[in-house]
Design a protein around this motif. Sequence first.
Motif, PDB file in Angstrom:
ATOM      1  N   GLU A  93       0.835  -1.199   0.000  1.00 11.18           N
ATOM      2  CA  GLU A  93       0.000   0.000   0.000  1.00 11.18           C
ATOM      3  C   GLU A  93       0.872   1.252   0.000  1.00 11.18           C
ATOM      4  OE1 GLU A  93      -3.167   2.462  -0.227  1.00 11.18           O
ATOM      5  OE2 GLU A  93      -3.206   0.278  -0.366  1.00 11.18           O
ATOM      6  N   HIS A 114       1.002   1.155  -4.149  1.00  5.83           N
ATOM      7  CA  HIS A 114      -0.087   2.078  -4.473  1.00  5.83           C
ATOM      8  C   HIS A 114       0.361   3.529  -4.240  1.00  5.83           C
ATOM      9  CE1 HIS A 114      -2.939  -1.164  -5.044  1.00  5.83           C
ATOM     10  NE2 HIS A 114      -2.473  -1.721  -3.947  1.00  5.83           N
ATOM     11  N   ARG A 115       1.201   3.728  -3.207  1.00  4.28           N
ATOM     12  CA  ARG A 115       1.762   5.049  -2.919  1.00  4.28           C
ATOM     13  C   ARG A 115       3.241   4.898  -2.599  1.00  4.28           C
ATOM     14  NH1 ARG A 115       0.444   8.202   1.333  1.00  4.28           N
ATOM     15  NH2 ARG A 115      -0.118   6.413   2.624  1.00  4.28           N
ATOM     16  N   SER A 135       0.525  -2.195  -9.966  1.00  8.82           N
ATOM     17  CA  SER A 135      -0.425  -2.768  -9.014  1.00  8.82           C
ATOM     18  C   SER A 135      -1.760  -2.040  -9.051  1.00  8.82           C
ATOM     19  CB  SER A 135       0.148  -2.714  -7.590  1.00  8.82           C
ATOM     20  OG  SER A 135       0.526  -1.396  -7.245  1.00  8.82           O
ATOM     21  N   ALA A 136      -1.839  -0.927  -9.778  1.00  9.85           N
ATOM     22  CA  ALA A 136      -3.066  -0.138  -9.880  1.00  9.85           C
ATOM     23  C   ALA A 136      -2.912   0.774 -11.093  1.00  9.85           C
ATOM     24  CB  ALA A 136      -3.294   0.681  -8.610  1.00  9.85           C
ATOM     25  N   LEU A 139      -0.384   5.680  -9.702  1.00  8.88           N
ATOM     26  CA  LEU A 139       0.682   5.625  -8.703  1.00  8.88           C
ATOM     27  C   LEU A 139       0.889   7.032  -8.166  1.00  8.88           C
ATOM     28  CD1 LEU A 139       3.128   4.399  -7.192  1.00  8.88           C
ATOM     29  CD2 LEU A 139       4.503   4.868  -9.240  1.00  8.88           C
TER      30      LEU A 139
END
Length: 208
Positions: A93, A114-115, A135-136, A139
């Motif tokens: 995360e 994510h971050r 992953s998403a 970013l």
Amino acid sequence: MTQEIHVHGLEKSSSPALRASDADRDRVTELLRTAVADGRLDPVEFDERLDAALTARTLDALAPLVTDLVAVPGSAGALMLPLAGRPAEPAAELLTIKERHGSVRRDGRWTLPHRLALRTAWCDVLLDLTSAVRSAPDLVIELRVSGGNVELVLAPGMVVDANALSVRHSTLAIRGDTDDGTPEALRIRLTGRMRHGRLDVRRQTPHR
């Protein structure tokens, strides 16, 4: 005799319309980028196949894009696609990078969080995202940078949004951020602040 080529993790199943996952598309785009860098694909072929990979909905649509790039048992010199069951690392995360008066480098195959929080002072930082696993679709990179240089290396389809980044006594250079027709694959949002430093964003240039 016709030989059927299977890509690890992309074998056709008995279902004629088995849906492709984001990880399946990521493995194919990674192979295409490696192939163009090695001269196995020319830039036009790369653009065509990348567009098809990013929009593919099934494994049957992905497989033809890499069948001539994947090693067949007993062959030599062909590229191997990484196994689906072996991601670079679990997605986090939040990933925090802290360094003072040194250097930081992340490149090769690594999983993007994510971050990403960058806490550096008078350091040289290189974040190479060209082979990173997404992953998403977004970013967020939060900067708390005082002095030094931060360099981001991007792959085609990666877009940078620096509207929320506060820059003072610093240089911000984003190169090649024009619309070349490549579908957006990852949006990178830069937030936080940079003081007395330089942020350089550049895109990987395929080798001819």
